[in-house]
Write a protein that holds these residues in place. Sequence first.
Motif, PDB file in Angstrom:
ATOM      1  N   GLU A 108       0.818  -1.208   0.000  1.00 20.39           N
ATOM      2  CA  GLU A 108       0.000   0.000   0.000  1.00 20.39           C
ATOM      3  C   GLU A 108       0.856   1.264   0.000  1.00 20.39           C
ATOM      4  O   GLU A 108       1.902   1.328   0.656  1.00 20.39           O
ATOM      5  CB  GLU A 108      -0.922   0.016   1.218  1.00 20.39           C
ATOM      6  CG  GLU A 108      -2.033  -1.007   1.160  1.00 20.39           C
ATOM      7  CD  GLU A 108      -2.956  -0.792  -0.030  1.00 20.39           C
ATOM      8  OE1 GLU A 108      -3.475   0.327  -0.205  1.00 20.39           O
ATOM      9  OE2 GLU A 108      -3.135  -1.749  -0.812  1.00 20.39           O
ATOM     10  N   GLY A 109       0.379   2.291  -0.722  1.00 20.88           N
ATOM     11  CA  GLY A 109       1.032   3.582  -0.736  1.00 20.88           C
ATOM     12  C   GLY A 109       2.232   3.682  -1.652  1.00 20.88           C
ATOM     13  O   GLY A 109       2.846   4.745  -1.767  1.00 20.88           O
ATOM     14  N   ARG A 110       2.594   2.606  -2.313  1.00 22.61           N
ATOM     15  CA  ARG A 110       3.732   2.624  -3.221  1.00 22.61           C
ATOM     16  C   ARG A 110       3.416   3.543  -4.409  1.00 22.61           C
ATOM     17  O   ARG A 110       2.292   3.564  -4.920  1.00 22.61           O
ATOM     18  CB  ARG A 110       3.995   1.199  -3.693  1.00 22.61           C
ATOM     19  CG  ARG A 110       5.145   1.013  -4.683  1.00 22.61           C
ATOM     20  CD  ARG A 110       5.309  -0.488  -4.887  1.00 22.61           C
ATOM     21  NE  ARG A 110       6.076  -0.841  -6.066  1.00 22.61           N
ATOM     22  CZ  ARG A 110       7.397  -0.980  -6.091  1.00 22.61           C
ATOM     23  NH1 ARG A 110       8.086  -0.754  -5.000  1.00 22.61           N
ATOM     24  NH2 ARG A 110       8.001  -1.342  -7.202  1.00 22.61           N
ATOM     25  N   ARG A 111       4.403   4.295  -4.844  1.00 20.66           N
ATOM     26  CA  ARG A 111       4.201   5.279  -5.903  1.00 20.66           C
ATOM     27  C   ARG A 111       5.082   4.965  -7.110  1.00 20.66           C
ATOM     28  O   ARG A 111       6.179   4.424  -6.975  1.00 20.66           O
ATOM     29  CB  ARG A 111       4.538   6.678  -5.375  1.00 20.66           C
ATOM     30  CG  ARG A 111       4.385   7.784  -6.410  1.00 20.66           C
ATOM     31  CD  ARG A 111       4.513   9.163  -5.804  1.00 20.66           C
ATOM     32  NE  ARG A 111       5.814   9.391  -5.212  1.00 20.66           N
ATOM     33  CZ  ARG A 111       6.223  10.578  -4.762  1.00 20.66           C
ATOM     34  NH1 ARG A 111       5.402  11.609  -4.805  1.00 20.66           N
ATOM     35  NH2 ARG A 111       7.417  10.714  -4.239  1.00 20.66           N
ATOM     36  N   PHE A 112       4.589   5.353  -8.287  1.00 20.15           N
ATOM     37  CA  PHE A 112       5.310   5.153  -9.543  1.00 20.15           C
ATOM     38  C   PHE A 112       5.373   6.475 -10.282  1.00 20.15           C
ATOM     39  O   PHE A 112       4.359   7.166 -10.439  1.00 20.15           O
ATOM     40  CB  PHE A 112       4.586   4.112 -10.399  1.00 20.15           C
ATOM     41  CG  PHE A 112       5.277   3.756 -11.688  1.00 20.15           C
ATOM     42  CD1 PHE A 112       6.361   2.901 -11.683  1.00 20.15           C
ATOM     43  CD2 PHE A 112       4.824   4.256 -12.905  1.00 20.15           C
ATOM     44  CE1 PHE A 112       6.988   2.547 -12.876  1.00 20.15           C
ATOM     45  CE2 PHE A 112       5.441   3.912 -14.087  1.00 20.15           C
ATOM     46  CZ  PHE A 112       6.529   3.052 -14.076  1.00 20.15           C
ATOM     47  N   ILE A 113       6.582   6.850 -10.750  1.00 22.23           N
ATOM     48  CA  ILE A 113       6.776   8.109 -11.468  1.00 22.23           C
ATOM     49  C   ILE A 113       7.537   7.830 -12.759  1.00 22.23           C
ATOM     50  O   ILE A 113       8.571   7.160 -12.740  1.00 22.23           O
ATOM     51  CB  ILE A 113       7.565   9.123 -10.622  1.00 22.23           C
ATOM     52  CG1 ILE A 113       6.756   9.548  -9.392  1.00 22.23           C
ATOM     53  CG2 ILE A 113       7.930  10.358 -11.450  1.00 22.23           C
ATOM     54  CD1 ILE A 113       7.524  10.457  -8.443  1.00 22.23           C
ATOM     55  N   VAL A 114       7.017   8.358 -13.855  1.00 19.11           N
ATOM     56  CA  VAL A 114       7.706   8.283 -15.143  1.00 19.11           C
ATOM     57  C   VAL A 114       8.409   9.625 -15.341  1.00 19.11           C
ATOM     58  O   VAL A 114       7.771  10.638 -15.640  1.00 19.11           O
ATOM     59  CB  VAL A 114       6.734   7.995 -16.296  1.00 19.11           C
ATOM     60  CG1 VAL A 114       7.493   7.802 -17.610  1.00 19.11           C
ATOM     61  CG2 VAL A 114       5.911   6.750 -15.980  1.00 19.11           C
ATOM     62  N   GLU A 115       9.725   9.636 -15.186  1.00 18.02           N
ATOM     63  CA  GLU A 115      10.469  10.880 -15.053  1.00 18.02           C
ATOM     64  C   GLU A 115      10.297  11.831 -16.229  1.00 18.02           C
ATOM     65  O   GLU A 115      10.217  13.053 -16.040  1.00 18.02           O
ATOM     66  CB  GLU A 115      11.971  10.591 -14.873  1.00 18.02           C
ATOM     67  CG  GLU A 115      12.315   9.759 -13.656  1.00 18.02           C
ATOM     68  CD  GLU A 115      12.465   8.285 -13.968  1.00 18.02           C
ATOM     69  OE1 GLU A 115      13.478   7.691 -13.572  1.00 18.02           O
ATOM     70  OE2 GLU A 115      11.556   7.739 -14.638  1.00 18.02           O
ATOM     71  N   ASN A 116      10.265  11.311 -17.445  1.00 16.84           N
ATOM     72  CA  ASN A 116      10.277  12.196 -18.609  1.00 16.84           C
ATOM     73  C   ASN A 116       8.918  12.767 -18.977  1.00 16.84           C
ATOM     74  O   ASN A 116       8.832  13.628 -19.852  1.00 16.84           O
ATOM     75  CB  ASN A 116      10.872  11.476 -19.828  1.00 16.84           C
ATOM     76  CG  ASN A 116      10.123  10.212 -20.191  1.00 16.84           C
ATOM     77  OD1 ASN A 116       9.717   9.451 -19.315  1.00 16.84           O
ATOM     78  ND2 ASN A 116       9.947   9.967 -21.470  1.00 16.84           N
ATOM     79  N   ILE A 117       7.830  12.323 -18.333  1.00 20.08           N
ATOM     80  CA  ILE A 117       6.515  12.888 -18.664  1.00 20.08           C
ATOM     81  C   ILE A 117       5.766  13.431 -17.452  1.00 20.08           C
ATOM     82  O   ILE A 117       4.735  14.098 -17.622  1.00 20.08           O
ATOM     83  CB  ILE A 117       5.621  11.862 -19.395  1.00 20.08           C
ATOM     84  CG1 ILE A 117       5.357  10.626 -18.518  1.00 20.08           C
ATOM     85  CG2 ILE A 117       6.227  11.466 -20.731  1.00 20.08           C
ATOM     86  CD1 ILE A 117       4.361   9.645 -19.151  1.00 20.08           C
ATOM     87  N   ASP A 118       6.262  13.202 -16.231  1.00 18.49           N
ATOM     88  CA  ASP A 118       5.472  13.610 -15.073  1.00 18.49           C
ATOM     89  C   ASP A 118       5.493  15.116 -14.827  1.00 18.49           C
ATOM     90  O   ASP A 118       4.505  15.682 -14.371  1.00 18.49           O
ATOM     91  CB  ASP A 118       5.922  12.874 -13.803  1.00 18.49           C
ATOM     92  CG  ASP A 118       4.946  13.097 -12.647  1.00 18.49           C
ATOM     93  OD1 ASP A 118       3.725  13.043 -12.907  1.00 18.49           O
ATOM     94  OD2 ASP A 118       5.393  13.342 -11.524  1.00 18.49           O
ATOM     95  N   LEU A 119       6.604  15.780 -15.117  1.00 21.42           N
ATOM     96  CA  LEU A 119       6.636  17.223 -14.877  1.00 21.42           C
ATOM     97  C   LEU A 119       5.661  17.976 -15.768  1.00 21.42           C
ATOM     98  O   LEU A 119       4.865  18.788 -15.262  1.00 21.42           O
ATOM     99  CB  LEU A 119       8.055  17.773 -15.039  1.00 21.42           C
ATOM    100  CG  LEU A 119       8.189  19.279 -14.784  1.00 21.42           C
ATOM    101  CD1 LEU A 119       7.729  19.637 -13.381  1.00 21.42           C
ATOM    102  CD2 LEU A 119       9.628  19.737 -14.993  1.00 21.42           C
ATOM    103  N   PRO A 120       5.638  17.759 -17.086  1.00 24.71           N
ATOM    104  CA  PRO A 120       4.620  18.456 -17.878  1.00 24.71           C
ATOM    105  C   PRO A 120       3.206  18.090 -17.462  1.00 24.71           C
ATOM    106  O   PRO A 120       2.308  18.933 -17.479  1.00 24.71           O
ATOM    107  CB  PRO A 120       4.915  18.030 -19.327  1.00 24.71           C
ATOM    108  CG  PRO A 120       5.789  16.837 -19.225  1.00 24.71           C
ATOM    109  CD  PRO A 120       6.551  16.979 -17.947  1.00 24.71           C
TER     110      PRO A 120
END
Length: 418
Positions: free
Chosen positions: A343-355
Amino acid sequence: MAERASSVSATADRAVPGLIVKFGHYPLHHGGVGAIRSLGRLGVPMYAITEDPYTPAASSRYLRRAFVWPTTGTEEPDRLVEGLLRIGRRIGRPTVLVPTDEEAAVLIAEHQDQLAGPFLFPRVDPELPRRLASKQGLYELCVEHGVPSPATVCPRSYEDIEAFAERAVFPLVAKNGEAFVRRARPAVPGTTRIATREHLLALARDWGERPGVVLQEYLPREHAEDWIVHAYFGADSVPRAMFTGVKVRSWPPHAGMTANAYIVANPELADLAARFVKQIGFSGVIDLDLRFDRRDGQYKLLDFNPRMGAQFRLFESESGVDVVRAQHLDLTGRAVPEGEQREGRRFIVENIDLPALLAYRRGGTTTPHAPARASGTELAWLAGDDPLPFLTMLARLGRPGAQHLYRLWRTSRRGISG
């Protein structure tokens, strides 16, 4: 992570390799990199089909060999099957196939008798993956089995669209009916919101005699939540691994690839997915997109991807199982360890998350259920034990891409833990 991986590794069959199968040109695909790492960390020999020798996947330390095979996704199926069989002969032993796109999943299902010798994969009704990946086919299955989904029409001509426009409720959404079929000029570039009758008719004039689109009910973002389900189902269509989560952001906004997501337990949603898969008799890995409509309290199925999703590494159980590992274990006759999702684990795609972050803030979008602090963060590209895919991705993006990711790193640094 090391302890969880080692517990699964003890049961993994390292004599059976895995092959990442993808068709078309999209070299910056983090899902394939994630699958190579996931099985490679268990000691499973990994192979991949790549566009060229310089893709992020080809640079992974866990990849034994990249088979460079540029394709467009429009080749004749027989040519693709023969290419896969040639790769199977080069590997020289039974290999688990891991498709990362619908083209591959559909091809494997429709030619499973030819591929069954050198390859291992879940056996399904040959026509089912194509129906599931088709917007029209999925809608028909949802109606047949009583699964909520957005109201959908499938016009066969411009005249059908004209007639529908007279009674339609706007805004509505247009999507390519078979988004996985590569076309030189698709009817719409992706999920397209259409505000008025005049807008619909103007667009439809360019869609030709056979529009190839579906027109769907629009589910207002201010009254909805985006949820995802990833699972692996065995030959009996019973889940061996099941995960649910919330999509925080996507790129393009609200309609594209997952850029940021969390694991959030949702037994109701897991039960809905399990019942539907049992009814249709599917086996294998699934990636579902659903939208919870607060107006009527229903989870409405938007997409059923009959293959691994690019963000699958978000989901991992306390026993170290994800859907790719579950498939490899099951197809090689190993038991899939039980365990609750983390639970609470997060996933971030570095090259598209900022925009995506900037776009969502401009739109005033908030995300219910996202925990205040993540219990752990999985980055799509950057991994301490396998840094070259991240660096290769940066190189392919060029200087603007590197500057963009540096800004992302500074923006998100304080929120990353684990």
